[in-house]
Design an enzyme around this catalytic site. Structure first.
Site, PDB file in Angstrom:
ATOM      1  N   GLY A 293      27.290  64.555   3.262  1.00  0.00           N
ATOM      2  CA  GLY A 293      26.230  64.796   2.291  1.00  0.00           C
ATOM      3  C   GLY A 293      26.759  65.285   0.956  1.00  0.00           C
ATOM      4  N   SER A 294      26.027  66.199   0.333  1.00  0.00           N
ATOM      5  CA  SER A 294      26.331  66.621  -1.038  1.00  0.00           C
ATOM      6  C   SER A 294      27.637  67.372  -1.181  1.00  0.00           C
ATOM      7  CB  SER A 294      25.189  67.487  -1.567  1.00  0.00           C
ATOM      8  OG  SER A 294      23.979  66.750  -1.639  1.00  0.00           O
ATOM      9  N   THR A 295      28.278  67.761  -0.065  1.00  0.00           N
ATOM     10  CA  THR A 295      29.545  68.479  -0.186  1.00  0.00           C
ATOM     11  C   THR A 295      30.652  67.620  -0.787  1.00  0.00           C
ATOM     12  OG1 THR A 295      30.094  67.906   2.110  1.00  0.00           O
ATOM     13  CG2 THR A 295      29.037  70.052   1.716  1.00  0.00           C
ATOM     14  N   LYS A 297      30.018  65.532  -3.416  1.00  0.00           N
ATOM     15  CA  LYS A 297      29.682  65.231  -4.818  1.00  0.00           C
ATOM     16  C   LYS A 297      30.747  65.710  -5.800  1.00  0.00           C
ATOM     17  CE  LYS A 297      24.662  64.910  -4.216  1.00  0.00           C
ATOM     18  NZ  LYS A 297      23.353  65.560  -4.381  1.00  0.00           N
TER      19      LYS A 297
END
Length: 567
Positions: A293-295, A297
């Site tokens: 997920g967003s980790t 980005k």
């Protein structure tokens, strides 16, 4: 009859007499031999045993596993094995009743077991009993019942380190974890000695050594048991509080890549074989994969900065808060409008990183992910480690390139994710991760320019601010940088609407990163499920405690900031 004839007859008679006597003697000897062999074999065996030379085994202990400070994690404790020679056991001996009590059984069952195996010469009665119990049994002096010394594996930290250390079977062979991975290094080789024993099996004289006993080699892990206990306590409390299915924490030394702590839930006590159920055995930090997920980005932003087309101040228009990519709608939590690249990380904008990714050459983001170690084994040497998954994408796969930029469509382990953050903590350089304490760091590999790593690290620090999604990861007195992540779990039919993986990945202190830590909580149940709500507080408590235990100076006290400004 002449004298010669009489003499010849006399000699013949005497020869026949001698021959008959010899035959009688030979017959007597043969009969005695048959009698001894058939009728008195048991007696002779007993008498032979009373004066026999035996080659006995000399036990050797398995190598000790310790943490980086020498604290024992796996040791071999002396125990004893109780065995019987059913054929030679005195079934009428008065001590059998006491033996049954000491073995926590009854005399009837003990006699039945011995009787059923009467033709055998070896039968285990009980293994790995305490030395004190063994001495009581030896004192009974029951013919045919023997006591041998051996070793039993004991794990002082129990469930706190079990997923790393693993355990051995009853014969002392590694079955899980590092006990299995380093079986050839840890295993012992028993020796042999020639001794004289009496009929009760007692050693009365040592003759000579036939083969020396070789003890196993010791292993010193990179783990700091203090940090391991701290991380385990915080993870267990969070999993219980959120009624989650499980979780993992990985804590790395930012400069060397050594694993300082690695804990999982659920766990089990390796000293109790009854607790070794299949669902609790695996080291989830190394075997279980999930979409990060967003980790990831920050890595997408790093790829954009490495292209030379973007600067931290570059403005990206994310209005109206969503965008369409080949029929798929990608959304932010709200319309952030025109924001700079730093704010993309602060607000965790899916639209922002998608626009960055699609503007770059098709392999830019994926190649950086690969160079950081995502989707491949870490080489840590742990049995059963998963490689994860990182797809190859072409220019036509616009949707897949978009979702990859914010952590969907790939899978990683918690350790892989922590390893990828080493580059951000160590100015663009990644050292190989290790579970074994290193005298010096492994050969580092540069995966991004130092200035890019520093810029992204500073952007990630804004995530911990009041404006960011990870403010609950803050540690008093220290500057922290990190990124939250929340993804739907994947089931057989696709994504599950009401099940999530909550993560937080970060580093501290920002001024001189010493720790890289990843927290993953599997399927928290309740109203809180975002990474910033579930995983970030665990990061704060675990990392905050670790920084203080390691005596790392604060870098976020007012007086510290004042001194920095004056310089």
């Amino acid at each position: 009859m002449s004298d010669n004839t009489e003499a010849a007859v006399g000699r013949g008679w005497r020869l026949w007499l001698v021959l008959v006597l010899l035959l009688l003697v030979a017959g007597g000897i043969t009969a005695r031999m048959l009698s001894l062999y058939v009728e008195e074999q048991s007696f002779l065996q007993t008498q032979g045993d009373a004066r026999s030379l035996r080659t006995v085994q000399v036990p050797a202990h398995r190598g000790i596993i310790t943490d980086r400070h020498g604290e024992p994690l796996a040791v071999s404790a002396p125990v004893a094995t109780i065995w019987a020679d059913p054929k030679m056991t005195d079934m009428q001996h008065d001590g059998l009743s006491k033996l049954a009590v000491l073995l926590k059984t009854n005399k009837k069952k003990l006699l039945a077991k011995l009787s059923e195996n009467r033709s055998r010469r070896f039968l285990y009665l009980q293994r790995q009993v305490t030395p004190e119990l063994a001495e009581k049994i030896r004192a009974l002096r029951i013919p045919g019942v023997h006591v041998d010394r051996e070793y039993k594996r004991y794990y002082p930290a129990a469930e706190v380190t079990t997923h790393l250390v693993g355990f051995t079977n009853l014969d002392g062979k590694g079955q899980e974890g590092l006990e299995l991975a380093y079986e050839d290094w840890l295993k012992a080789d028993a020796g042999k000695q020639l001794v004289m024993k009496d009929r009760l099996g007692r050693t009365i004289k040592h003759i000579r050594e036939v083969k020396p006993a070789l003890h196993g080699n010791d292993i010193q892990l990179s783990i700091d048991l203090r940090l391991q206990y701290l991380a385990y306590r915080e993870l267990k409390a969070s999993v219980e509080a959120h009624k989650a299915d499980g979780g993992s924490i990985v804590m790395l030394d930012a400069s060397t890549g050594e694993v300082l702590a690695m804990v999982n839930q659920p766990s089990y006590n390796p000293n109790d074989p009854k607790q070794r159920i299949s669902t609790a055995l695996r080291n989830r930090a190394l075997t279980d994969t999930f979409e990060p997920g967003s980790t990831v980005k920050p890595m997408t932003v790093a790829a954009a900065l490495m292209s030379g087309e973007y600067e931290p101040e570059t403005i990206v228009n994310t209005a109206p808060g969503y965008m369409r990519v080949k029929g798929k709608t990608i959304r932010d939590h709200r319309n952030y409008g025109e924001i700079d690249i730093s704010t993309i990380i602060t607000k965790s904008s899916n639209v922002g990183v998608t626009k960055l990714s699609l503007s770059l050459p098709e392999g830019s983001v994926r190649n950086l992910y690969h160079n950081l170690g995502l989707g491949q084994a870490t080489g840590i040497g742990f049995p059963g480690e998963s490689t994860g998954y990182l797809p190859y994408l072409n220019s036509r796969q616009q949707v897949e390139r978009a979702t990859l930029s914010y952590g969907y469509g790939l899978s990683v382990t918690p350790l892989q994710l922590a390893q990828s953050y080493l580059a951000l903590a160590n100015d663009g350089v990644v050292s190989p991760v290790s579970l074994i304490r290193q005298s010096e760091a492994g050969k580092p590999v540069r995966v991004m320019p130092a200035d890019v790593a520093v810029d992204v690290r500073e952007m990630m620090e804004t995530v911990i601010s009041v404006k960011g999604t990870g403010r609950r990861a803050a540690v008093q007195g220290y500057r922290v940088a990190g990124k939250t992540g929340t993804v739907h779990k994947v089931g057989r039919g696709g994504y599950i609407d009401d099940q999530y993986i909550s993560t937080f990945a970060g580093l501290a202190p920002v001024s001189d990163p010493r720790l890289v830590t990843v927290v993953m909580i599997d399927n928290p149940k309740g109203q809180e499920y975002y990474g910033g709500e579930v995983a970030a507080p665990v990061f704060s408590r675990a990392v905050g405690g670790a920084l203080r235990l390691m005596n790392i100076p604060p870098d976020n006290w007012p007086e510290v900031n004042k001194q920095v400004a004056q310089r």
